[in-house]
Design a protein around this motif. Structure first.
Motif, PDB file in Angstrom:
ATOM      1  N   LEU A   1       0.806  -1.215   0.000  1.00  0.00           N
ATOM      2  CA  LEU A   1       0.000   0.000   0.000  1.00  0.00           C
ATOM      3  C   LEU A   1       0.842   1.270   0.000  1.00  0.00           C
ATOM      4  CD1 LEU A   1      -2.759  -1.053   2.547  1.00  0.00           C
ATOM      5  CD2 LEU A   1      -2.881  -1.063   0.050  1.00  0.00           C
ATOM      6  N   LYS A   2       2.130   1.154   0.304  1.00  0.00           N
ATOM      7  CA  LYS A   2       2.967   2.360   0.410  1.00  0.00           C
ATOM      8  C   LYS A   2       4.108   2.384  -0.593  1.00  0.00           C
ATOM      9  CE  LYS A   2       5.781   4.990   3.717  1.00  0.00           C
ATOM     10  NZ  LYS A   2       6.227   5.098   5.137  1.00  0.00           N
ATOM     11  N   ARG A   3       4.821   1.294  -0.757  1.00  0.00           N
ATOM     12  CA  ARG A   3       6.046   1.293  -1.548  1.00  0.00           C
ATOM     13  C   ARG A   3       5.834   0.695  -2.941  1.00  0.00           C
ATOM     14  NH1 ARG A   3       9.701   4.802   0.623  1.00  0.00           N
ATOM     15  NH2 ARG A   3       9.641   4.601   2.903  1.00  0.00           N
ATOM     16  N   GLY A   4       6.469   1.364  -3.926  1.00  0.00           N
ATOM     17  CA  GLY A   4       6.482   0.837  -5.272  1.00  0.00           C
ATOM     18  C   GLY A   4       7.690  -0.039  -5.507  1.00  0.00           C
ATOM     19  N   THR A   5       7.748  -0.649  -6.679  1.00  0.00           N
ATOM     20  CA  THR A   5       8.884  -1.496  -7.025  1.00  0.00           C
ATOM     21  C   THR A   5      10.171  -0.705  -7.136  1.00  0.00           C
ATOM     22  OG1 THR A   5       8.289  -1.252  -9.367  1.00  0.00           O
ATOM     23  CG2 THR A   5       7.452  -3.196  -8.208  1.00  0.00           C
ATOM     24  N   ASP A   6      10.075   0.610  -7.283  1.00  0.00           N
ATOM     25  CA  ASP A   6      11.264   1.460  -7.333  1.00  0.00           C
ATOM     26  C   ASP A   6      11.703   1.939  -5.955  1.00  0.00           C
ATOM     27  OD1 ASP A   6       9.204   3.191  -6.792  1.00  0.00           O
ATOM     28  OD2 ASP A   6       9.442   4.405  -8.600  1.00  0.00           O
ATOM     29  N   GLY A   7      11.013   1.541  -4.907  1.00  0.00           N
ATOM     30  CA  GLY A   7      11.359   1.921  -3.549  1.00  0.00           C
ATOM     31  C   GLY A   7      10.764   3.224  -3.084  1.00  0.00           C
ATOM     32  N   LEU A   8      10.140   3.984  -3.978  1.00  0.00           N
ATOM     33  CA  LEU A   8       9.550   5.267  -3.613  1.00  0.00           C
ATOM     34  C   LEU A   8       8.138   5.084  -3.077  1.00  0.00           C
ATOM     35  CD1 LEU A   8      10.691   7.428  -6.670  1.00  0.00           C
ATOM     36  CD2 LEU A   8      11.776   7.259  -4.414  1.00  0.00           C
ATOM     37  N   VAL A   9       7.685   6.114  -2.336  1.00  0.00           N
ATOM     38  CA  VAL A   9       6.314   6.094  -1.841  1.00  0.00           C
ATOM     39  C   VAL A   9       5.362   6.263  -3.015  1.00  0.00           C
ATOM     40  CG1 VAL A   9       4.620   7.223  -0.356  1.00  0.00           C
ATOM     41  CG2 VAL A   9       6.990   6.989   0.413  1.00  0.00           C
ATOM     42  N   LEU A  10       4.356   5.423  -3.095  1.00  0.00           N
ATOM     43  CA  LEU A  10       3.387   5.504  -4.183  1.00  0.00           C
ATOM     44  C   LEU A  10       2.732   6.878  -4.208  1.00  0.00           C
ATOM     45  CD1 LEU A  10       1.697   2.018  -3.654  1.00  0.00           C
ATOM     46  CD2 LEU A  10       3.311   2.635  -5.460  1.00  0.00           C
ATOM     47  N   GLY A  11       2.628   7.448  -5.390  1.00  0.00           N
ATOM     48  CA  GLY A  11       2.020   8.765  -5.543  1.00  0.00           C
ATOM     49  C   GLY A  11       2.974   9.916  -5.408  1.00  0.00           C
ATOM     50  N   SER A  12       4.185   9.671  -4.931  1.00  0.00           N
ATOM     51  CA  SER A  12       5.158  10.751  -4.760  1.00  0.00           C
ATOM     52  C   SER A  12       5.793  11.100  -6.105  1.00  0.00           C
ATOM     53  CB  SER A  12       6.231  10.338  -3.759  1.00  0.00           C
ATOM     54  OG  SER A  12       6.957   9.222  -4.248  1.00  0.00           O
ATOM     55  N   PRO A  13       6.395  12.284  -6.227  1.00  0.00           N
ATOM     56  CA  PRO A  13       7.041  12.680  -7.486  1.00  0.00           C
ATOM     57  C   PRO A  13       8.096  11.665  -7.912  1.00  0.00           C
ATOM     58  CG  PRO A  13       6.827  14.575  -6.040  1.00  0.00           C
ATOM     59  CD  PRO A  13       6.434  13.374  -5.225  1.00  0.00           C
ATOM     60  N   GLY A  14       8.048  11.232  -9.140  1.00  0.00           N
ATOM     61  CA  GLY A  14       9.013  10.276  -9.670  1.00  0.00           C
ATOM     62  C   GLY A  14       8.650   8.827  -9.451  1.00  0.00           C
ATOM     63  N   SER A  15       7.633   8.539  -8.632  1.00  0.00           N
ATOM     64  CA  SER A  15       7.256   7.150  -8.379  1.00  0.00           C
ATOM     65  C   SER A  15       6.684   6.517  -9.641  1.00  0.00           C
ATOM     66  CB  SER A  15       6.213   7.081  -7.256  1.00  0.00           C
ATOM     67  OG  SER A  15       5.675   5.779  -7.161  1.00  0.00           O
ATOM     68  N   ASN A  16       7.009   5.246  -9.846  1.00  0.00           N
ATOM     69  CA  ASN A  16       6.421   4.550 -10.991  1.00  0.00           C
ATOM     70  C   ASN A  16       5.008   4.049 -10.694  1.00  0.00           C
ATOM     71  OD1 ASN A  16       6.802   2.304  -9.342  1.00  0.00           O
ATOM     72  ND2 ASN A  16       8.376   1.360 -10.638  1.00  0.00           N
ATOM     73  N   ASP A  17       4.562   4.235  -9.450  1.00  0.00           N
ATOM     74  CA  ASP A  17       3.206   3.859  -9.021  1.00  0.00           C
ATOM     75  C   ASP A  17       2.887   2.388  -9.306  1.00  0.00           C
ATOM     76  OD1 ASP A  17       2.598   6.342  -7.960  1.00  0.00           O
ATOM     77  OD2 ASP A  17       1.796   7.112  -9.848  1.00  0.00           O
ATOM     78  N   ASP A  18       3.928   1.572  -9.295  1.00  0.00           N
ATOM     79  CA  ASP A  18       3.769   0.127  -9.456  1.00  0.00           C
ATOM     80  C   ASP A  18       4.048  -0.512  -8.097  1.00  0.00           C
ATOM     81  OD1 ASP A  18       3.519  -2.458 -10.349  1.00  0.00           O
ATOM     82  OD2 ASP A  18       5.502  -2.520 -11.302  1.00  0.00           O
ATOM     83  N   PRO A  19       3.011  -0.936  -7.360  1.00  0.00           N
ATOM     84  CA  PRO A  19       3.226  -1.434  -5.992  1.00  0.00           C
ATOM     85  C   PRO A  19       4.089  -2.692  -5.962  1.00  0.00           C
ATOM     86  CG  PRO A  19       0.895  -1.013  -6.423  1.00  0.00           C
ATOM     87  CD  PRO A  19       1.593  -0.954  -7.734  1.00  0.00           C
ATOM     88  N   ARG A  20       4.892  -2.797  -4.916  1.00  0.00           N
ATOM     89  CA  ARG A  20       5.559  -4.059  -4.651  1.00  0.00           C
ATOM     90  C   ARG A  20       4.497  -5.135  -4.422  1.00  0.00           C
ATOM     91  NH1 ARG A  20      10.035  -2.236  -0.079  1.00  0.00           N
ATOM     92  NH2 ARG A  20      11.367  -0.979  -1.469  1.00  0.00           N
ATOM     93  N   ARG A  21       4.852  -6.360  -4.684  1.00  0.00           N
ATOM     94  CA  ARG A  21       3.901  -7.455  -4.511  1.00  0.00           C
ATOM     95  C   ARG A  21       4.266  -8.261  -3.280  1.00  0.00           C
ATOM     96  NH1 ARG A  21      -0.261  -5.938  -6.973  1.00  0.00           N
ATOM     97  NH2 ARG A  21      -1.048  -8.067  -7.181  1.00  0.00           N
ATOM     98  N   ARG A  22       3.245  -8.676  -2.539  1.00  0.00           N
ATOM     99  CA  ARG A  22       3.419  -9.496  -1.348  1.00  0.00           C
ATOM    100  C   ARG A  22       2.586 -10.771  -1.504  1.00  0.00           C
ATOM    101  NH1 ARG A  22       7.174  -6.818  -0.799  1.00  0.00           N
ATOM    102  NH2 ARG A  22       7.767  -5.437   0.917  1.00  0.00           N
ATOM    103  N   ARG A  23       3.190 -11.890  -1.145  1.00  0.00           N
ATOM    104  CA  ARG A  23       2.494 -13.163  -1.277  1.00  0.00           C
ATOM    105  C   ARG A  23       1.616 -13.424  -0.053  1.00  0.00           C
ATOM    106  NH1 ARG A  23       1.238 -16.528  -5.278  1.00  0.00           N
ATOM    107  NH2 ARG A  23       3.392 -16.428  -6.076  1.00  0.00           N
ATOM    108  N   GLY A  24       0.329 -13.630  -0.278  1.00  0.00           N
ATOM    109  CA  GLY A  24      -0.587 -14.021   0.786  1.00  0.00           C
ATOM    110  C   GLY A  24      -1.047 -12.876   1.659  1.00  0.00           C
TER     111      GLY A  24
END
Length: 458
Positions: A281-304
């Motif tokens: 819900l917070k971090r993208g695959t690029d390590g940035l906070v989702l929605g922040s400037p420069g974020s790729n807005d692609d959330p990290r994935r968690r299993r289960g």
């Protein structure tokens, strides 16, 4: 969020006896028995039952209005017609201890929460996409005196995480609560979408029962996650290829029977888990906070994803000289899960319910309940980053809460009228997400919702 009116209807006739709440509609009164003009229909129903076919159902009529706050003022009408049949396998097929169950839903009207309130803890139990659909279709088989199994298309909100007292309210969260509705893909296997699965019930002792089930994790294809009802419009999409969802619930009943030392109650506890992948819900695959400037807005994935829950139903006072179910009862429920992948990380509800306290009205019900859903801190961080990047003066989502007061009056056996008033704090956490990329999120104010539901059972 998913609604759970069917559980309310199943529990209504045994309100103040949580330890004896009915599993289905068998104990509920029928208007066919309460009105002499329907005697012929009742006789036909009873004749079918003798042949092994028990037919039951209801019509739920629900005009509801948002009086202030939310998205805007306005009124809606929702209607739900359900008809089901239970086939006694011994009478019809010669199979001892078996039962075939099937039911269908005809849903019509509009949802006041979706159109006017904008809240997640939906004010309308039956709000759903208008359609006619198959709901549940399963085989139930007694294996022994203590073990039974069930196979087919089933809804978890018909069986799990329910409070006998909480089910008497009309806000959907007091049935299939906010966390499973928001945290599970497509809201989980719950009204109006059931899923293929298997369930086992083991009565370990006279007081303790263990129930577990596994379901296909989606009732519609994944591309319809934002609108699963459209992806399985008629309830005929029998999917088995998705990551499974499992749920386990223990039930301990106490103070049952005439010689009990105290008043009856029930404790339920357990958890549910989904084996799919969930976005952080917070971090993208690029390590940035989702929605922040420069974020790729692609959330990290968690299993289960796992949530735990506990529920208490307790009668605290019994009407002297009245029936066992007449008196006052209370309930409380808590649900919690990891904050990195659950939009609602903590949830609490509870309330007080009374039956038979109005002179001359032994079956009327009065209740007040409160529910509170805490949005994940990770989600709030992403909100703040996105709002700052867009230059929006909006708060991060914090929590949503609802207070409901209701009175259910029995007009005749099988016909009830139930006015309800709900006060909603911070619908959707204070703002509703934009419907398109060209729009900004919309602030939502505290809302006042009123309606009068009419339920006819047959």
């Amino acid at each position: 969020m998913r609604r759970s009116v069917l559980g309310l209807l199943a529990a209504a006739s045994l309100l103040a006896a949580p330890a004896g709440a009915a599993e289905d509609d068998e104990a509920d009164p029928s208007i066919l028995d309460g009105v002499p003009a329907f005697a012929g229909l009742a006789a036909g129903r009873d004749a079918l039952a003798e042949q092994g076919f028990r037919i039951s159902g209801f019509y739920f009529s629900d005009p509801r209005g948002n009086l202030s706050g939310g998205l805007d003022k306005g009124w809606t009408y929702s209607g739900l017609f359900k008809i089901g049949v239970d086939v006694d396998a011994k009478t019809v097929f010669g199979i001892e201890g078996g039962r075939l169950h099937a039911d269908m839903l005809q849903i019509h009207g509009r949802d006041v929460s979706e159109e006017h309130v904008g809240n997640l803890l939906s004010a309308n139990d039956i709000g759903a996409r208008p359609t006619t659909r198959l709901f549940e279709l399963y085989w139930d088989q007694e294996v022994s005196d203590r073990l039974s199994v069930r196979l087919g298309q089933m809804a978890a909100d018909e069986e799990f995480m329910t409070s006998a007292y909480g089910e008497n309210f009309l806000d959907a969260t007091f049935g299939w609560a906010g966390p499973p509705s928001e945290n599970l893909p497509q809201g989980g296997p719950a009204y109006p979408l059931a899923a293929l699965g298997a369930q086992a019930t083991w009565k370990a002792t006279e007081n303790f029962t263990l129930v577990g089930a596994v379901y296909n994790g989606r009732a519609a294809p994944g591309r319809y996650d934002d609108d699963p009802e459209r992806g399985n419009r008629h309830g005929l999409n029998f999917r088995l290829q998705d990551a499974p969802m499992v749920i386990l619930e223990g039930r301990y009943r106490y103070n049952e029977g005439e010689d009990a030392a105290g008043l009856p109650g029930e404790i339920k506890f357990g958890g549910y888990g989904h084996f799919g992948r969930f976005g952080h819900l917070k971090r993208g695959t690029d390590g940035l906070v989702l929605g922040s400037p420069g974020s790729n807005d692609d959330p990290r994935r968690r299993r289960g994803n796992v949530n735990l829950f506990a529920i208490v139903d307790q009668q605290i006072w019994r009407l002297p000289g009245g029936e066992d179910e007449q008196g006052i009862g209370v309930f409380a429920r808590v649900i919690a899960g990891s904050s990195d992948r659950n939009p609602i990380s903590t949830y609490v509800d509870g309330g007080v319910v009374a039956r038979g306290l109005v002179p001359g009205r032994p079956n009327d019900v009065i209740g007040v309940a409160y529910g509170w859903a805490d949005f994940s801190p990770a989600l709030a961080d992403a909100d703040r980053a996105a709002h700052a990047a867009a230059g929006l003066d909006l708060p991060a989502r914090s929590s949503e809460a609802v207070l409901e007061a209701t009175y259910r009056a029995q007009i005749v056996p099988g016909l009830t009228v139930q006015p309800t008033f709900q006060y909603v704090w911070r619908p959707s956490g204070g703002f509703a997400e934009a419907e398109s990329e060209d729009e900004a999120p919309k602030r939502t104010r505290n809302a006042k919702v009123f309606g009068v539901a009419t339920i006819v059972r047959f």
